[in-house]
Design an enzyme around this catalytic site. Structure first.
Site, PDB file in Angstrom:
ATOM      1  N   GLU A 156      -7.089  -2.519   9.819  1.00  0.00           N
ATOM      2  CA  GLU A 156      -6.145  -3.042  10.806  1.00  0.00           C
ATOM      3  C   GLU A 156      -6.897  -3.562  12.024  1.00  0.00           C
ATOM      4  O   GLU A 156      -7.808  -2.895  12.529  1.00  0.00           O
ATOM      5  CB  GLU A 156      -5.181  -1.942  11.292  1.00  0.00           C
ATOM      6  CG  GLU A 156      -4.323  -1.323  10.223  1.00  0.00           C
ATOM      7  CD  GLU A 156      -3.515  -0.151  10.761  1.00  0.00           C
ATOM      8  OE1 GLU A 156      -3.501   0.052  12.000  1.00  0.00           O
ATOM      9  OE2 GLU A 156      -2.908   0.569   9.957  1.00  0.00           O
ATOM     10  N   LYS A 327       0.669  11.816  12.587  1.00  0.00           N
ATOM     11  CA  LYS A 327       1.613  11.377  11.555  1.00  0.00           C
ATOM     12  C   LYS A 327       2.288  12.626  10.999  1.00  0.00           C
ATOM     13  O   LYS A 327       1.634  13.463  10.370  1.00  0.00           O
ATOM     14  CB  LYS A 327       0.880  10.644  10.420  1.00  0.00           C
ATOM     15  CG  LYS A 327       0.195   9.352  10.846  1.00  0.00           C
ATOM     16  CD  LYS A 327      -0.637   8.792   9.704  1.00  0.00           C
ATOM     17  CE  LYS A 327      -1.232   7.436  10.056  1.00  0.00           C
ATOM     18  NZ  LYS A 327      -2.146   6.936   8.991  1.00  0.00           N
TER      19      LYS A 327
END
Length: 402
Positions: A156, A327
């Site tokens: 990313e 997460k």
């Protein structure tokens, strides 16, 4: 009285099944990652032919047979402990969805509002007291690695806007994203504006420097060169050869020391302030070396930490990071994730709450990031409904907080 939880399957943003849990009308949905750390809590999938082995019928059947009906738990910690004790049997996809659904149910029962509820359970799990705050979005604008079909090794390429308000930050993200689309279309043609799993563009590039140049070119065209910082999720475990103990980039094999030198050269040339998973997920020492060389930068642990309080403690001991990527589905319950959050906060770290590449319309992480006072939130690009839903929820919360 009893709770009446029910699990069902719904689709995530990759068209794969995932688990939704409904507790008396309050719902939670588990996301799913493509690039997963080896220490993540494990999902339960069916295998076989249906849905290419990714079905969740087994998880749903086990949940509905085990969890209905349930006594009413007095708090999130006790409910999550119950889930954690059964996680190996139920799967982390079921326990994640159930933990989120219970939080919404409990906040409704207490009439506190979901954001304030998340603040309260963060404190209950040992986090230093903090007020809710609006995080800065981290936007993935070019995809590579496991999130795209191109030849980029890094997963990313993100932008981090600098501005005084959330609305201005999101405006910068949106305008840079649209300008980048124009640049890619003009330079490489229509195929370059195809998007990856998280909404970032996936041009057919192989040079890992090129996305940084393209992004900064778009920012400069808009006059945002001073308002945009860069970040990279390297997901380095994806290009690490465990047998040879070397990293393989663009066909070249190199040890961690040489890779660190490459990263440092990039940091000198571009305004990169965010370095996520720059080394193999067990290499605490190389993370620590990078943190020493770039003390003002965010050295972010995702696969390294897997939202685990134990692994955060090890990273603190080794001086490996200064930022936790949080997460919830890596931990399997809210309480487990918040224990990692508390450990990071006690060490003086920053926290970035993160989506997954397989997301849904659930805006949970926007409410959660605000409630626990995270500095950053990774949401993907300002494109695809499952990503923009979370940006939009942040805008609503920010407006309501004025």
């Amino acid at each position: 009285m009893f709770l009446r939880p029910k699990a069902r399957w719904v689709l995530d943003s990759r068209g794969n099944p995932t688990v939704e849990v409904d507790i008396d009308g309050f719902k939670g949905i588990a996301p799913a990652g493509a690039s997963k750390g080896k220490h993540e809590a494990r999902e339960l999938r069916d295998g076989g032919k249906a849905f290419h082995g990714l079905g969740v019928s087994k998880a749903i059947d086990r949940f509905n047979q085990t969890m209905f009906p349930l006594p009413i738990f007095d708090n999130q910690a006790n409910f999550d402990l119950f889930l954690e004790q059964k996680m190996a049997f139920l799967g982390a996809n079921s326990t994640t969805a159930a933990s989120i659904a219970f939080a919404r149910w409990k906040a409704g029962e207490q009439k506190t509002g979901i954001v304030r509820y998340f603040t309260s359970i963060a404190h209950a799990n040992g986090a230093p007291k903090a007020l809710p705050s609006i995080p800065t979005p981290v936007a993935n604008v070019i995809n590579g690695g496991a999130h795209a079909g191109n030849r980029l090794s890094f997963q990313e390429f993100v932008i981090i806007p600098e501005a005084s308000s959330l609305s201005e930050k999101i405006q910068i993200i949106s305008e840079v994203y649209r300008e980048l689309r124009k640049v890619l279309l003009k330079k490489f043609g229509r195929s370059a504006i195809n998007v990856g799993d998280e909404g970032g563009f996936a041009p057919n590039l192989s040079n890992n420097r090129a996305p940084l140049e393209l992004i900064m070119g778009a920012a400069e065209e808009l006059g945002y060169s001073k308002k945009v910082k860069l970040g990279i999720d390297f997901a380095a475990s994806q290009y690490y050869d465990e047998k040879k103990r070397k990293y393989v980039l663009a066909g070249k094999s190199m040890p961690a020391e040489k890779l660190l030198g490459y990263y440092l050269r990039l940091a000198k040339e571009f305004p990169i302030v965010y370095f996520e998973d720059p080394f193999f997920e067990e290499d605490f020492n190389s993370f620590a070396l990078m943190k020493m060389r770039l003390p003002e930068s965010l050295i972010v642990g995702d696969d390294l930490l897997c939202t685990s309080a134990g692994r955060v403690a090890k990273a603190v001991e080794n001086g490996s990071c200064n930022t936790l990527l949080l997460k919830v589905n890596q931990a399997g319950t809210l309480s487990s994730a918040l224990r990692a959050f508390a450990a990071a906060r006690k060490a003086g770290w920053k926290v970035c709450v993160s989506h997954r590449s397989g997301e849904t319309e659930d805006v949970f992480i926007s409410d959660f990031a605000v409630g626990i006072g995270a500095e950053l939130i990774k949401l993907g690009a300002p494109a695809r409904g499952e990503r923009t839903a979370k940006y939009n929820q942040l805008l609503r919360i920010a407006e309501a907080s004025k």
